[in-house]
Motif scaffolding. Structure first.
Motif, PDB file in Angstrom:
ATOM      1  N   GLN A 222      36.370  43.955  40.028  1.00  0.00           N
ATOM      2  CA  GLN A 222      37.951  43.860  40.510  1.00  0.00           C
ATOM      3  C   GLN A 222      39.040  43.382  39.761  1.00  0.00           C
ATOM      4  OE1 GLN A 222      38.568  45.175  43.750  1.00  0.00           O
ATOM      5  NE2 GLN A 222      36.147  45.687  43.893  1.00  0.00           N
ATOM      6  N   TRP A 223      40.251  43.617  39.890  1.00  0.00           N
ATOM      7  CA  TRP A 223      41.082  43.275  39.061  1.00  0.00           C
ATOM      8  C   TRP A 223      41.272  41.604  38.798  1.00  0.00           C
ATOM      9  CZ3 TRP A 223      44.675  39.529  40.324  1.00  0.00           C
ATOM     10  CH2 TRP A 223      45.049  39.005  41.815  1.00  0.00           C
ATOM     11  N   TYR A 224      40.972  40.566  39.736  1.00  0.00           N
ATOM     12  CA  TYR A 224      40.901  39.202  39.813  1.00  0.00           C
ATOM     13  C   TYR A 224      39.617  38.877  39.031  1.00  0.00           C
ATOM     14  CZ  TYR A 224      37.798  39.631  43.570  1.00  0.00           C
ATOM     15  OH  TYR A 224      36.870  39.812  44.386  1.00  0.00           O
ATOM     16  N   GLU A 225      38.638  39.699  38.902  1.00  0.00           N
ATOM     17  CA  GLU A 225      37.515  39.482  37.982  1.00  0.00           C
ATOM     18  C   GLU A 225      37.953  39.818  36.470  1.00  0.00           C
ATOM     19  OE1 GLU A 225      33.905  40.092  41.170  1.00  0.00           O
ATOM     20  OE2 GLU A 225      34.788  41.788  40.101  1.00  0.00           O
ATOM     21  N   ALA A 227      40.805  39.625  35.151  1.00  0.00           N
ATOM     22  CA  ALA A 227      41.677  38.659  34.743  1.00  0.00           C
ATOM     23  C   ALA A 227      40.962  37.493  34.333  1.00  0.00           C
ATOM     24  CB  ALA A 227      42.798  38.273  35.979  1.00  0.00           C
ATOM     25  N   LEU A 228      39.999  37.004  35.161  1.00  0.00           N
ATOM     26  CA  LEU A 228      38.893  35.754  34.786  1.00  0.00           C
ATOM     27  C   LEU A 228      38.399  36.221  33.650  1.00  0.00           C
ATOM     28  CD1 LEU A 228      37.829  33.273  35.828  1.00  0.00           C
ATOM     29  CD2 LEU A 228      36.134  34.481  37.208  1.00  0.00           C
TER      30      LEU A 228
END
Length: 340
Positions: A222-225, A227-228
């Motif tokens: 996912q996008w937040y993963e 980013a992480l």
């Protein structure tokens, strides 16, 4: 400029273009009664017909298309092998032809990220429960550093093994690349061999990257993963770079404990696969070719061979740290190249 001079210049231009764009057999309907003149190698003047602008552009366009067709490579090997589509290959005057490889059964090799001779059957006899007991201050510092970094990731991912594995591989592929790069620079500065350790560490980094390439065939982050991963990799790369400059033996010890945690994580992944808590999907094609797995292999088989890889990386880095802890250089001991 006079009209006579203008027509002479037009004739010279058309003569330079030559029969590539027009011929006398195709100019009947587009020939003007008025003609321009150009001077050939001799002294007499010859008549060269002028083309209408619209017809000239059409002929030039068709000639350009003919050139493109002639420049296309005749063989299908020049097409992209990874996508399997009909996209045209890049045409370059450097003459670097795309390689053609086949598998043992004669079918075409579809991967550009690794070659057939880089695939292997992993050594499954390795002890996945081995642990290096921290005895001195450096070992304890390395051990508790990894333990401190472990808990936030476990709290964030919990039982989402696939996402956890993808983040783990983006971090685990960094130490080998950093270590190999710094040993490469050291070898250049000191005008000395590395004992094969540059290649061994770069092989480790490439192997970890192939783990990631396998997992993204099964699940997309996912996008937040993403980013992480971007943030964690940026911090970890620079921190490990500085740690390796300061103390290579500490950096290798940290990596050894990091690989121990990777082995433990994949063991938990396998346990959930055996219990049915995670779907045991078919193995991706890239995994079957890279590890030479049977065609009917599943995700469980892939995780098993990846865990074995991580155990080999664990031993390699603890071994590298032990060499330096004894006051010796890595180049004094032959590197375990191809240690899988």
């Amino acid at each position: 400029m006079s009209r006579i001079a203008t027509t002479k210049m037009s004739g010279l231009l058309l003569r330079q273009l030559g029969p590539r764009f027009f011929s006398t057999s195709s100019l009947g309907p587009v020939m003007r009664e008025a003609a321009t003149f150009s001077r050939p190698l001799g002294m007499e003047w010859v008549r060269i017909p002028m083309l209408e602008p619209r017809k000239f552009s059409n002929l030039a366009s068709s000639a350009g298309k003919d050139e493109e067709k002639a420049a296309e490579p005749p063989s299908a090997a020049a097409r992209k092998m990874s996508g399997g589509g009909d996209e045209k290959a890049i045409v370059s005057y450097w003459g670097v032809a795309p390689p053609q490889f086949t598998k043992e059964d004669g079918s075409p090799w579809r991967w550009n990220c690794f070659r057939p001779w880089e695939s292997y059957k992993p050594d499954m006899s390795i002890d996945v429960k081995k642990h290096h007991e921290p005895t001195n201050f450096m070992d304890k510092f390395a051990f508790w550093t990894v333990q401190t970094l472990k808990y936030p990731t476990y709290m964030f991912f919990q039982r989402r093994h696939m996402c956890h594995a993808m983040l783990l591989e983006t971090v685990a592929a960094v130490p080998g690349m950093v270590g190999g790069m710094l040993l490469h620079c050291k070898s250049l500065r000191r005008f000395e061999h590395s004992g094969g350790w540059i290649k061994a560490l770069l092989e480790e980094a490439e192997n970890e990257r192939m783990h990631l390439m396998t997992f993204i065939e099964i699940a997309k982050p996912q996008w937040y993963e993403r980013a992480l991963v971007f943030a964690v990799q940026g911090v970890f790369f620079n921190a490990y770079f500085l740690a390796y400059l300061a103390s290579p033996k500490l950096a290798h010890r940290i990596t050894g404990y990091l690989e121990e945690e990777a082995v433990n994580s994949y063991t938990e992944f396998l346990n959930d696969l055996e219990k049915g808590n995670f779907e045991d999907v078919p193995a991706p094609a890239i995994a079957i070719d890279y590890w030479r797995l049977p065609p009917a292999s599943t995700l469980k088989d892939v995780v098993t061979v990846i865990r074995a890889d991580e155990a080999h990386h664990r031993d390699l880095n603890h071994f590298a740290s032990d060499i330096q802890c004894q006051g010796r250089e890595l180049r004094e001991y032959p590197a375990p190249i191809g240690y899988h």
